[in-house]
Write a protein that holds these residues in place. Structure first.
Motif, PDB file in Angstrom:
ATOM      1  N   ALA A  29     -52.479 -27.411  54.331  1.00  0.00           N
ATOM      2  CA  ALA A  29     -51.592 -26.498  55.061  1.00  0.00           C
ATOM      3  C   ALA A  29     -52.339 -25.709  56.137  1.00  0.00           C
ATOM      4  N   VAL A  30     -53.289 -24.908  55.731  1.00  0.00           N
ATOM      5  CA  VAL A  30     -54.020 -24.042  56.665  1.00  0.00           C
ATOM      6  C   VAL A  30     -55.503 -24.348  56.489  1.00  0.00           C
ATOM      7  N   ARG A  31     -55.973 -25.289  57.283  1.00  0.00           N
ATOM      8  CA  ARG A  31     -57.320 -25.837  57.109  1.00  0.00           C
ATOM      9  C   ARG A  31     -58.411 -24.772  57.149  1.00  0.00           C
ATOM     10  N   TRP A  32     -58.344 -23.842  58.104  1.00  0.00           N
ATOM     11  CA  TRP A  32     -59.413 -22.850  58.236  1.00  0.00           C
ATOM     12  C   TRP A  32     -59.452 -21.912  57.030  1.00  0.00           C
ATOM     13  N   LEU A  33     -58.296 -21.592  56.441  1.00  0.00           N
ATOM     14  CA  LEU A  33     -58.287 -20.764  55.239  1.00  0.00           C
ATOM     15  C   LEU A  33     -58.854 -21.537  54.041  1.00  0.00           C
ATOM     16  N   HIS A  34     -58.535 -22.816  53.979  1.00  0.00           N
ATOM     17  CA  HIS A  34     -59.092 -23.683  52.940  1.00  0.00           C
ATOM     18  C   HIS A  34     -60.618 -23.671  53.026  1.00  0.00           C
ATOM     19  N   GLU A  35     -61.145 -23.821  54.231  1.00  0.00           N
ATOM     20  CA  GLU A  35     -62.595 -23.851  54.423  1.00  0.00           C
ATOM     21  C   GLU A  35     -63.228 -22.509  54.054  1.00  0.00           C
ATOM     22  N   TRP A  36     -62.620 -21.417  54.466  1.00  0.00           N
ATOM     23  CA  TRP A  36     -63.185 -20.105  54.156  1.00  0.00           C
ATOM     24  C   TRP A  36     -63.097 -19.795  52.668  1.00  0.00           C
ATOM     25  N   ALA A  37     -62.059 -20.257  51.996  1.00  0.00           N
ATOM     26  CA  ALA A  37     -61.989 -20.099  50.536  1.00  0.00           C
ATOM     27  C   ALA A  37     -63.151 -20.861  49.890  1.00  0.00           C
ATOM     28  N   GLY A  38     -63.441 -22.042  50.397  1.00  0.00           N
ATOM     29  CA  GLY A  38     -64.575 -22.825  49.887  1.00  0.00           C
ATOM     30  C   GLY A  38     -65.901 -22.132  50.112  1.00  0.00           C
ATOM     31  N   TYR A  39     -66.086 -21.539  51.307  1.00  0.00           N
ATOM     32  CA  TYR A  39     -67.330 -20.807  51.577  1.00  0.00           C
ATOM     33  C   TYR A  39     -67.452 -19.601  50.651  1.00  0.00           C
ATOM     34  N   ALA A  40     -66.352 -18.918  50.405  1.00  0.00           N
ATOM     35  CA  ALA A  40     -66.368 -17.755  49.505  1.00  0.00           C
ATOM     36  C   ALA A  40     -66.710 -18.197  48.084  1.00  0.00           C
ATOM     37  N   VAL A  41     -66.148 -19.324  47.646  1.00  0.00           N
ATOM     38  CA  VAL A  41     -66.460 -19.869  46.323  1.00  0.00           C
ATOM     39  C   VAL A  41     -67.955 -20.143  46.219  1.00  0.00           C
ATOM     40  N   LEU A  42     -68.515 -20.791  47.223  1.00  0.00           N
ATOM     41  CA  LEU A  42     -69.938 -21.117  47.200  1.00  0.00           C
ATOM     42  C   LEU A  42     -70.792 -19.857  47.178  1.00  0.00           C
ATOM     43  N   GLY A  43     -70.414 -18.857  47.949  1.00  0.00           N
ATOM     44  CA  GLY A  43     -71.147 -17.589  47.951  1.00  0.00           C
ATOM     45  C   GLY A  43     -71.104 -16.915  46.589  1.00  0.00           C
ATOM     46  N   LEU A  44     -69.932 -16.917  45.969  1.00  0.00           N
ATOM     47  CA  LEU A  44     -69.811 -16.325  44.641  1.00  0.00           C
ATOM     48  C   LEU A  44     -70.641 -17.090  43.606  1.00  0.00           C
ATOM     49  N   ILE A  45     -70.678 -18.402  43.719  1.00  0.00           N
ATOM     50  CA  ILE A  45     -71.480 -19.195  42.782  1.00  0.00           C
ATOM     51  C   ILE A  45     -72.961 -18.846  42.939  1.00  0.00           C
ATOM     52  N   MET A  46     -73.420 -18.695  44.175  1.00  0.00           N
ATOM     53  CA  MET A  46     -74.824 -18.326  44.377  1.00  0.00           C
ATOM     54  C   MET A  46     -75.121 -16.966  43.746  1.00  0.00           C
ATOM     55  N   LEU A  47     -74.199 -16.013  43.911  1.00  0.00           N
ATOM     56  CA  LEU A  47     -74.358 -14.701  43.289  1.00  0.00           C
ATOM     57  C   LEU A  47     -74.383 -14.829  41.772  1.00  0.00           C
ATOM     58  N   ARG A  48     -73.501 -15.644  41.211  1.00  0.00           N
ATOM     59  CA  ARG A  48     -73.419 -15.808  39.753  1.00  0.00           C
ATOM     60  C   ARG A  48     -74.680 -16.463  39.210  1.00  0.00           C
ATOM     61  N   VAL A  49     -75.242 -17.404  39.946  1.00  0.00           N
ATOM     62  CA  VAL A  49     -76.480 -18.043  39.489  1.00  0.00           C
ATOM     63  C   VAL A  49     -77.606 -17.011  39.425  1.00  0.00           C
ATOM     64  N   VAL A  50     -77.727 -16.187  40.446  1.00  0.00           N
ATOM     65  CA  VAL A  50     -78.736 -15.123  40.411  1.00  0.00           C
ATOM     66  C   VAL A  50     -78.469 -14.202  39.223  1.00  0.00           C
ATOM     67  N   TRP A  51     -77.204 -13.797  39.035  1.00  0.00           N
ATOM     68  CA  TRP A  51     -76.836 -12.900  37.943  1.00  0.00           C
ATOM     69  C   TRP A  51     -77.100 -13.556  36.585  1.00  0.00           C
ATOM     70  N   GLY A  52     -77.058 -14.876  36.549  1.00  0.00           N
ATOM     71  CA  GLY A  52     -77.349 -15.604  35.318  1.00  0.00           C
ATOM     72  C   GLY A  52     -78.796 -15.474  34.869  1.00  0.00           C
ATOM     73  N   PHE A  53     -79.655 -15.034  35.765  1.00  0.00           N
ATOM     74  CA  PHE A  53     -81.063 -14.821  35.413  1.00  0.00           C
ATOM     75  C   PHE A  53     -81.433 -13.347  35.292  1.00  0.00           C
ATOM     76  N   ILE A  54     -80.755 -12.475  36.039  1.00  0.00           N
ATOM     77  CA  ILE A  54     -81.152 -11.061  36.041  1.00  0.00           C
ATOM     78  C   ILE A  54     -80.072 -10.123  35.518  1.00  0.00           C
ATOM     79  N   GLY A  55     -78.922 -10.655  35.179  1.00  0.00           N
ATOM     80  CA  GLY A  55     -77.782  -9.822  34.790  1.00  0.00           C
ATOM     81  C   GLY A  55     -77.875  -9.264  33.380  1.00  0.00           C
ATOM     82  N   THR A  56     -76.764  -8.728  32.933  1.00  0.00           N
ATOM     83  CA  THR A  56     -76.681  -8.150  31.598  1.00  0.00           C
ATOM     84  C   THR A  56     -76.809  -9.246  30.534  1.00  0.00           C
ATOM     85  N   ARG A  57     -77.000  -8.838  29.300  1.00  0.00           N
ATOM     86  CA  ARG A  57     -77.315  -9.766  28.209  1.00  0.00           C
ATOM     87  C   ARG A  57     -76.390 -10.983  28.157  1.00  0.00           C
TER      88      ARG A  57
END
Length: 169
Positions: A29-57
């Motif tokens: 439907a809206v290609r540019w929004l689809h792409e930006w949602a994907g970039y946001a997903v990837l950014g969040l995954i990178m944050l979660r991976v870091v948090w997986g090593f330094i985050g709370t228990r």
């Protein structure tokens, strides 16, 4: 009651769910929004991976990522009705988290690669992206099924816990 899920884990979880749903429904439907949602997903995954090593228990991978033997032993105990209750993720849940992170990251990566000169118009990359994207709802369905099963078996609302952060001690 005890605080198990920190705010970053909870915000990550629900943001990923919303962004993946948005990417799915916006794909044609809206290609540019689809792409930006994907970039946001990837950014969040990178944050979660870091948090997986330094985050709370319970956010740390060391707390819930187990090997195949532990996952299979847990699943056998589950089938026999003798599974242990975990305050954080159980071994099967940990395996699902890794699978969801890997498949979602690979989906986002193959989507981004299609915007590069090397893979622009690549049918093989588009096919890989679509196959990975199709695997996500399958994994999500298994994840939701596991959450429902665990909630019933241990008489606790795991969905509410992922909103509030609190579980029964």
């Amino acid at each position: 009651m005890i605080r198990v899920w920190d705010p970053l884990v909870r915000i990550f979880h629900w943001s990923q769910a919303l962004l993946i749903a948005a990417a799915w429904f916006l794909a044609d439907a809206v290609r540019w929004l689809h792409e930006w949602a994907g970039y946001a997903v990837l950014g969040l995954i990178m944050l979660r991976v870091v948090w997986g090593f330094i985050g709370t228990r319970h956010a740390r991978f060391a707390d819930f990522v187990r090997g195949p033997r532990a996952v299979l032993a847990y699943l056998r105990a589950l089938l026999a009705g003798r599974e242990q209750r975990y305050l954080g993720h159980n071994p099967a849940g940990g395996a699902m988290i890794i699978a969801l992170l890997a498949v979602t990251a690979a989906t986002a990566l193959t989507g981004w690669l299609q915007t590069t000169d090397a893979f622009w118009g690549s049918q093989a990359m588009e096919d890989a992206h679509e196959a990975l994207a199709t695997a996500i709802p399958v994994l999500v369905g298994l994840h939701v099924g596991g959450v429902i099963l665990e909630s019933r078996r241990h008489r606790e609302n795991l969905v509410r816990a992922m909103f509030t952060g609190w579980k029964r001690a």
